[in-house]
Write an enzyme that holds these catalytic residues in place. Sequence first.
Site, PDB file in Angstrom:
ATOM      1  N   ASP A   8       4.899  -0.490   2.767  1.00  0.00           N
ATOM      2  CA  ASP A   8       3.717  -0.891   1.990  1.00  0.00           C
ATOM      3  C   ASP A   8       4.000  -0.530   0.529  1.00  0.00           C
ATOM      4  OD1 ASP A   8       1.104  -1.607   1.234  1.00  0.00           O
ATOM      5  OD2 ASP A   8       0.473   0.487   1.377  1.00  0.00           O
ATOM      6  N   GLU A  68       4.351  -6.161   3.737  1.00  0.00           N
ATOM      7  CA  GLU A  68       3.131  -6.963   3.593  1.00  0.00           C
ATOM      8  C   GLU A  68       3.330  -8.032   2.524  1.00  0.00           C
ATOM      9  OE1 GLU A  68      -0.634  -4.742   3.697  1.00  0.00           O
ATOM     10  OE2 GLU A  68      -1.382  -6.139   2.210  1.00  0.00           O
ATOM     11  N   ASP A 140      -1.252   5.131   2.942  1.00  0.00           N
ATOM     12  CA  ASP A 140      -0.071   4.314   2.645  1.00  0.00           C
ATOM     13  C   ASP A 140       0.939   4.356   3.787  1.00  0.00           C
ATOM     14  OD1 ASP A 140      -0.581   3.548  -0.298  1.00  0.00           O
ATOM     15  OD2 ASP A 140      -0.901   5.701  -0.246  1.00  0.00           O
TER      16      ASP A 140
END
Lengths: 176, 176
Positions: A8, A68, A140
């Site tokens: 991420d 992502e 995170d």
Amino acid sequence: MALVLGIDPGSRKTGFGIVSVSKGKPTYVTSGVIRLPVDQPLAPRLAVLFENLNALIDEYSPEQAAIEEVFMARSAGAALKLGQARGAAMVACVSRNMVVHEYSARAIKQAVVGTGAATKEQVQHMVKTLLNLPGEPAEDAADGLAAALCHAHSQQGLSALASGAMRRGRLQSSHL
Amino acid sequence: MALVLGIDPGSRKTGFGIVSVSKGKPTYVTSGVIRLPVDQPLAPRLAVLFENLNALIDEYSPEQAAIEEVFMARSAGAALKLGQARGAAMVACVSRNMVVHEYSARAIKQAVVGTGAATKEQVQHMVKTLLNLPGEPAEDAADGLAAALCHAHSQQGLSALASGAMRRGRLQSSHL
């Protein structure tokens, strides 16, 4: 057994998580947050991200990465910063011959929580539940693990993660 | 003699140029354009950029890199794409232990043309003039060379590039 690294990326903090997948079941390997030195110029800041990811890949040798996909950013300035971190993270993976897969935030939430409209808290909670973690990972790190779980789910033909966990009653018991 | 690598990153094409600086005078070493395979997913696309820059750095061993700073982008989507290319380019440099310097487009134009409001064509023309090139380099390559010249100018205490060239009448003669 295949190891999947989920990332991420962010311009201040980049979350990561590695899960192993064996017989259709994901197992927690490691996770954490790489904090970029925001008081330094951009190049050494990105170097910290690149080098920490390389060290992580060298230590665990995951074969696949999941990251992502970004469709929207708050502003052009935020998009530029996020893009720089994403670019650095992606080349850290490809420089180690990993295959990088991109998933939309919606697909990741769908795979992990069962709905593409899940909140951050629901993602954290389900990551903890699905991987039998003793506590909730940092936001995170959870997002990194969620990306890895999404990839594991889409590639390994895992039974639907979220619904499976709910059927086994783990969603409830983890509240205890 | 110090070699400076200038980079003009882009999500489709990344221009680069290397100049050597000796006794305050910049000399052309090489320049070109790395074309990214836009029909491929993002990770292999950025890999082409990263690997070509690494190969270039390994071949010429420049010590310093100069890259255009970005303040504004047309849109968040364009900024994200540009950021990804910038991030990949920067870590290609730092992974080879180079120091990366950022310069605003205005500072680069000021150093090369003598005005921060110069056009692309003026930059191309002055890069050709300052480096005594037989023809004008491609736009992206010229922007890479211009970034390198800007860094050489700011670091090596070169006499003002543009005004020096104009004093020597090269701006006029290069039209012949």
